[in-house]
Design an enzyme around this catalytic site. Sequence first.
Site, PDB file in Angstrom:
ATOM      1  N   SER A  67     -53.257  53.369  16.394  1.00  0.00           N
ATOM      2  CA  SER A  67     -52.077  52.833  15.833  1.00  0.00           C
ATOM      3  C   SER A  67     -52.874  51.733  14.673  1.00  0.00           C
ATOM      4  O   SER A  67     -53.322  52.512  13.746  1.00  0.00           O
ATOM      5  CB  SER A  67     -51.318  51.771  16.413  1.00  0.00           C
ATOM      6  OG  SER A  67     -50.512  52.478  17.544  1.00  0.00           O
TER       7      SER A  67
ATOM      8  N   LYS B 162     -27.353  40.158   9.595  1.00  0.00           N
ATOM      9  CA  LYS B 162     -28.219  39.099   9.468  1.00  0.00           C
ATOM     10  C   LYS B 162     -28.878  38.880  10.820  1.00  0.00           C
ATOM     11  O   LYS B 162     -28.038  38.896  11.797  1.00  0.00           O
ATOM     12  CB  LYS B 162     -27.477  37.839   8.714  1.00  0.00           C
ATOM     13  CG  LYS B 162     -28.312  36.612   8.954  1.00  0.00           C
ATOM     14  CD  LYS B 162     -29.545  36.739   7.793  1.00  0.00           C
ATOM     15  CE  LYS B 162     -30.340  35.095   8.116  1.00  0.00           C
ATOM     16  NZ  LYS B 162     -31.520  35.553   7.114  1.00  0.00           N
TER      17      LYS B 162
END
Length: 307
Positions: free
Chosen positions: A125, A177
Amino acid sequence: MALDADILLDRRRLKKSIFRWRVLAAVAVVIAIVVAFARSGADDVVWGDTGLRIVEVNIEGVITEDPYLLDALEQIEEDSDVAALIVHINSPGGTMVGGEALFESLRRIGETRPVVAEMGTVAASGGYMTAIAADHIVAHRGTVTGSIGVIFQSMNFNGTLEKLGVEPLTVKSGPLKAVPNPFEPTDDAARTAMESLISDMFGVFVDMVAERREMDVDTVRQLADGRVYTGQQAVANGLIDEIGGRREALRWLQDERGVSSDMVVVPLEIDYPDDSLMAALFEGNIGKMLSSEGLKLDGLLTVWQPE
């Protein structure tokens, strides 16, 4: 007499209050001085040697934004006595921004001198993102690498809260949000927004691999399904260059880039601040919580087997 006693009591209370505030002020000054002193010495790089040299940088553990490491790499970039760089990587990855910042710093160094990456037990990764900043990558046959991808994890506690009879209340300016929110269901719009976020950063990672490994994007995407590869497999599919370790990394520098075999290899040592006093001041559950490794992994991650 009672009035005099009250006055004396008030004076004692005032003195105690003043004393407490003076102690707090003194502690605050000491902390500020310790922090300032620690930071002033933290940017210094300890070479252990001078003159023309190869510098070895160790990237170990979870990768996050490390301003001290980035400052040290900037000093290497500006040091004309550094002839080459060996980057030893033993990391499962970390944050997207941490890996990206490290990649960019190494590439700036690579513009003026050779950089070779030597993979250890794992370089997956974000660890692989770090490796592709190098001009040449070596790994052991059993090295775990690859895991090209991005993740964003969350939890949902709605079922648990309902069983406890707790109803969370959230007031926000817009429907997307602070999503995902563990205290409210994730609807299709929120999931789509998250997938768009992941897709965008995944595209960035894939493009980085394609450019650095000189592979077409479609080939990289076929390899970038999240799986890990052994070093042996990574050589076969083009993600790394050869099987080996330190000796092969040095040999490549000598044979391909003309770096002298007599040149000394100097490990990069960063004079990190001594946080023992700060740890003592904030010792306890709050301090441990603030210094938790898990809290550093906020946002998009490029990490293999995250905990």
